[in-house]
Design an enzyme around this catalytic site. Structure first.
Site, PDB file in Angstrom:
ATOM      1  N   CYS A 164       1.017  -1.362  -0.330  1.00  0.00           N
ATOM      2  CA  CYS A 164      -0.450   0.366  -0.177  1.00  0.00           C
ATOM      3  C   CYS A 164       1.091   1.113  -0.010  1.00  0.00           C
ATOM      4  O   CYS A 164       1.532   1.667   0.868  1.00  0.00           O
ATOM      5  CB  CYS A 164      -0.758  -0.179   1.448  1.00  0.00           C
ATOM      6  SG  CYS A 164      -1.763  -1.792   1.151  1.00  0.00           S
ATOM      7  N   GLY A 195       2.878  -5.005   9.624  1.00  0.00           N
ATOM      8  CA  GLY A 195       2.510  -5.844   8.641  1.00  0.00           C
ATOM      9  C   GLY A 195       1.433  -6.767   9.141  1.00  0.00           C
ATOM     10  O   GLY A 195       0.747  -6.423   8.936  1.00  0.00           O
ATOM     11  N   CYS A 255       4.705   3.183  21.549  1.00  0.00           N
ATOM     12  CA  CYS A 255       3.421   3.233  20.715  1.00  0.00           C
ATOM     13  C   CYS A 255       3.418   2.277  19.215  1.00  0.00           C
ATOM     14  O   CYS A 255       4.810   2.700  18.557  1.00  0.00           O
ATOM     15  CB  CYS A 255       2.526   4.663  20.335  1.00  0.00           C
ATOM     16  SG  CYS A 255       1.744   5.138  19.036  1.00  0.00           S
ATOM     17  N   ASP A 256       2.493   1.961  18.819  1.00  0.00           N
ATOM     18  CA  ASP A 256       2.468   1.433  17.692  1.00  0.00           C
ATOM     19  C   ASP A 256       3.044   2.318  16.200  1.00  0.00           C
ATOM     20  O   ASP A 256       3.621   1.845  15.437  1.00  0.00           O
ATOM     21  CB  ASP A 256       0.885   0.966  16.638  1.00  0.00           C
ATOM     22  CG  ASP A 256       1.581   0.268  15.229  1.00  0.00           C
ATOM     23  OD1 ASP A 256       2.315  -0.466  15.685  1.00  0.00           O
ATOM     24  OD2 ASP A 256      -0.153   0.211  14.861  1.00  0.00           O
ATOM     25  N   CYS A 314      -5.207  24.963  22.684  1.00  0.00           N
ATOM     26  CA  CYS A 314      -6.049  23.534  22.627  1.00  0.00           C
ATOM     27  C   CYS A 314      -6.519  23.215  23.775  1.00  0.00           C
ATOM     28  O   CYS A 314      -8.277  22.852  24.271  1.00  0.00           O
ATOM     29  CB  CYS A 314      -5.333  22.342  22.292  1.00  0.00           C
ATOM     30  SG  CYS A 314      -4.698  21.365  21.178  1.00  0.00           S
ATOM     31  N   CYS A 331     -10.053  25.684  24.168  1.00  0.00           N
ATOM     32  CA  CYS A 331     -10.972  24.919  22.617  1.00  0.00           C
ATOM     33  C   CYS A 331     -11.631  24.400  23.689  1.00  0.00           C
ATOM     34  O   CYS A 331     -12.221  24.337  24.508  1.00  0.00           O
ATOM     35  CB  CYS A 331     -10.542  23.734  21.981  1.00  0.00           C
ATOM     36  SG  CYS A 331     -11.252  23.551  20.729  1.00  0.00           S
ATOM     37  N   CYS A 342     -11.270  16.343  22.409  1.00  0.00           N
ATOM     38  CA  CYS A 342     -10.355  16.353  21.383  1.00  0.00           C
ATOM     39  C   CYS A 342      -8.875  16.358  21.983  1.00  0.00           C
ATOM     40  O   CYS A 342      -8.420  15.289  21.396  1.00  0.00           O
ATOM     41  CB  CYS A 342     -10.196  17.337  20.295  1.00  0.00           C
ATOM     42  SG  CYS A 342      -9.076  17.611  18.922  1.00  0.00           S
ATOM     43  N   CYS A 379      -3.618  13.056  18.698  1.00  0.00           N
ATOM     44  CA  CYS A 379      -2.477  12.499  18.409  1.00  0.00           C
ATOM     45  C   CYS A 379      -0.976  12.931  18.407  1.00  0.00           C
ATOM     46  O   CYS A 379      -0.710  13.521  17.700  1.00  0.00           O
ATOM     47  CB  CYS A 379      -2.229  11.453  17.719  1.00  0.00           C
ATOM     48  SG  CYS A 379      -0.348  10.394  18.364  1.00  0.00           S
TER      49      CYS A 379
HETATM   50  S1  SF4 Z   1      -2.472   9.135  21.393  1.00  0.00           S
HETATM   51 FE1  SF4 Z   1      -0.695   8.486  19.473  1.00  0.00          FE
HETATM   52  S2  SF4 Z   1       0.974   8.928  21.157  1.00  0.00           S
HETATM   53 FE2  SF4 Z   1      -0.379   8.404  21.978  1.00  0.00          FE
HETATM   54  S3  SF4 Z   1      -0.282   6.438  22.364  1.00  0.00           S
HETATM   55 FE3  SF4 Z   1      -2.277   7.287  20.864  1.00  0.00          FE
HETATM   56  S4  SF4 Z   1      -1.475   6.623  18.724  1.00  0.00           S
HETATM   57 FE4  SF4 Z   1       0.608   6.168  20.654  1.00  0.00          FE
HETATM   58  S1  SF4 Z   2     -10.149  21.258  18.093  1.00  0.00           S
HETATM   59 FE1  SF4 Z   2      -8.585  19.604  18.831  1.00  0.00          FE
HETATM   60  S2  SF4 Z   2      -6.979  20.259  18.369  1.00  0.00           S
HETATM   61 FE2  SF4 Z   2      -8.318  22.010  17.536  1.00  0.00          FE
HETATM   62  S3  SF4 Z   2      -7.860  22.982  18.958  1.00  0.00           S
HETATM   63 FE3  SF4 Z   2      -9.471  22.141  19.922  1.00  0.00          FE
HETATM   64  S4  SF4 Z   2      -8.034  20.902  21.365  1.00  0.00           S
HETATM   65 FE4  SF4 Z   2      -6.987  20.994  20.006  1.00  0.00          FE
END
Ligand code: SF4
Ligand code: SF4
Length: 447
Positions: free
Chosen positions: A27, A75, A307-308, A349, A352, A358, A362
């Site tokens: 992909c 994978g 983390c993945d 944020c 916000c 939210c 990540c």
């Molecule tokens: S929020 Fe993002 S960095 Fe944190 S564990 Fe989840 S995927 Fe990983």
């Molecule tokens: S929507 Fe999410 S990323 Fe955007 S300002 Fe609000 S808390 Fe932060």
């Protein structure tokens, strides 16, 4: 009996990659393919001895909770062959703690599935995540095989085996430049053609530095004689396959509008469920939780990563053949990784209106600036704001229904009644006042 370290969480999620990043597909957006470069001399197969260590440690680490999820990913995990998973299930049954329930899950591209596989998956109660990006013309843009041909037919073959044997499955759909403008085509295909009840949408965001961008735009697989970049979470540019933030918000809103009118209680979209949970301060998805750090990744050789999405040298915690995984999960390095999500949240944020749902998203995607120039805003912010504000009122209605001990799906009747009152007297052939550009009868009037 295991002694739990002080900061050990009672439960955590671990994605195990028994073939590392090795996959039979290619992909274009899959930067995980480039992680092969971390293990240059490896055969990319989890050894039997390590499998036993892994299962034993995972079950021991979850001795304080009633359920443990043994989750396989890649994978492409099916490349290990069926016997590997038979051993895994057998080891889990042998080693489980008294009263412990085991949930087996596997994320797959579906191309290797056949009668034998699906009979096994059904018998052992596996929950299978099948990766599909929509109908053929959308799926085949990026989900291609090693020869560059679309994989749709192979995946649908796997889906038919899943259905035939009654295997529980959900659809994992990535959202990217090719399908971002087709939300209803994608959603209705999953609901009506694939007859799925569970859908996850994952935005594709491939970061790149200026120097790497041309190479990154070519994809992440091996190129004979060619230069190949190792993907890391660096750079504030994105590839041309990356979803547009506003388009992502519109994509989710269009699907939400279809879902909230017709499918509540029948189709479960992970993001919608997670958002409703936020109204009760429950966070089932790390991305939208205040902190994270309880979703780790295990490589084929026992290396455990934070983390993945951070399978890269700076986020290697250790190897479970040398240190018990619970020590690594509870380590200061990992706890700090999880706290960083909150500590690094920009002021924008913190103030916000939808922060409660939210939480800045990540950290891997926090690489743009806020309007006042502060670093660390999520690339998807504009889309998140669109979505969380758009769904707020129906979510509040559902949350209130649940607080009253009623069912969330009553929201459909409430909204339909509101629409009837709002649109009373509008002719079926007149333009719909909702602004969709369609006739009223084709839009709200069809109810
Ligand atoms: S929020 Fe993002 S960095 Fe944190 S564990 Fe989840 S995927 Fe990983
Ligand atoms: S929507 Fe999410 S990323 Fe955007 S300002 Fe609000 S808390 Fe932060």
């Amino acid at each position: 009996m295991l002694t739990f370290p002080k900061n050990a969480p009672p439960a955590f999620h671990l994605l195990a990659k028994p073939t590392g990043a090795v996959c039979n597909l290619d992909c274009t957006y899959c930067f995980f393919l480039s992680k092969e470069m971390l293990y240059p001399d490896s055969r990319f197969r989890m050894a039997d001895e390590l499998l036993e260590t892994y299962i034993t440690q995972l079950l021991e680490s979850h001795a304080r909770v009633p359920e443990v999820n043994i989750a396989w990913q890649g994978g492409e995990p099916t490349l290990m062959g069926l016997d590997f998973f038979k051993r895994a299930v057998h080891l889990a049954e042998q080693n489980k703690q008294p009263g412990q329930q085991i949930l087996h899950t596997m994320q797959t591209n579906g191309t290797q599935l056949d009668d034998e596989w699906c009979a096994f998956l059904a018998e052992k109660g596996f929950l299978v995540g099948l990766s599909v990006d929509g109908p053929r013309e959308l799926h085949d843009v990026y989900r291609v095989n090693k020869g560059g041909a679309g994989s749709f037919d192979q995946v649908m073959r796997g889906w038919r085996f899943l259905k035939k044997h009654g295997v529980a499955f959900n659809i994992l759909c990535t959202v990217h430049a090719a399908n971002q403008e087709y939300p209803l085509e994608v959603y209705r295909f999953f609901r009506d053609e694939l007859e799925t009840e569970f859908i996850q949408f994952i935005p594709i965001i491939e970061r790149a530095t200026e120097g790497f961008l041309p190479l990154a735009n070519m994809g992440w697989s091996e190129r004979p004689g060619g230069e190949r970049p190792l993907y890391t979470q660096t750079g504030n540019l994105v590839t041309e396959r990356t979803v547009d933030a506003v388009a992502y918000g519109r994509f989710l809103n269009a699907i939400f509008d279809e879902w909230i009118r017709n499918d509540v209680g029948k189709v479960f979209v992970q993001l919608f469920d997670t958002t409703l949970g936020a109204y009760f301060e429950q966070y089932s998805l790390c991305i939208f939780s205040p902190t994270c750090g309880n979703a780790l990744a295990l490589e084929h050789n026992g290396d455990l990563y934070s983390c993945d999405h951070y399978v890269e040298p700076d986020f290697l915690l250790g190897n479970i053949q040398e240190t018990h995984m619970i020590e690594l999960v509870a380590s200061e390095q990992q706890r700090q990784f999880g706290r960083h999500k909150l500590d690094s949240l920009p002021q924008y944020c913190r103030a916000c209106e939808v922060r409660f749902a939210c939480h800045g998203g990540c950290p891997r995607n926090r690489f743009i600036e806020t309007p006042d120039g502060e670093a660390g805003l999520n690339y998807l912010c504009a889309g998140y704001k669109l979505f969380f504000n758009h769904v707020n009122r129906p979510m509040q209605i559902m949350a209130n229904l649940l607080r009253q001990g009623r069912y969330a799906d009553e929201v459909m009747g409430i909204l339909a009644q509101e629409e009837r009152a709002k649109f009373a007297g509008i002719g079926r052939n007149e333009p719909c006042p909702c602004g969709s550009g369609r006739k009223f009868k084709q839009c709200h009037g069809r109810k």
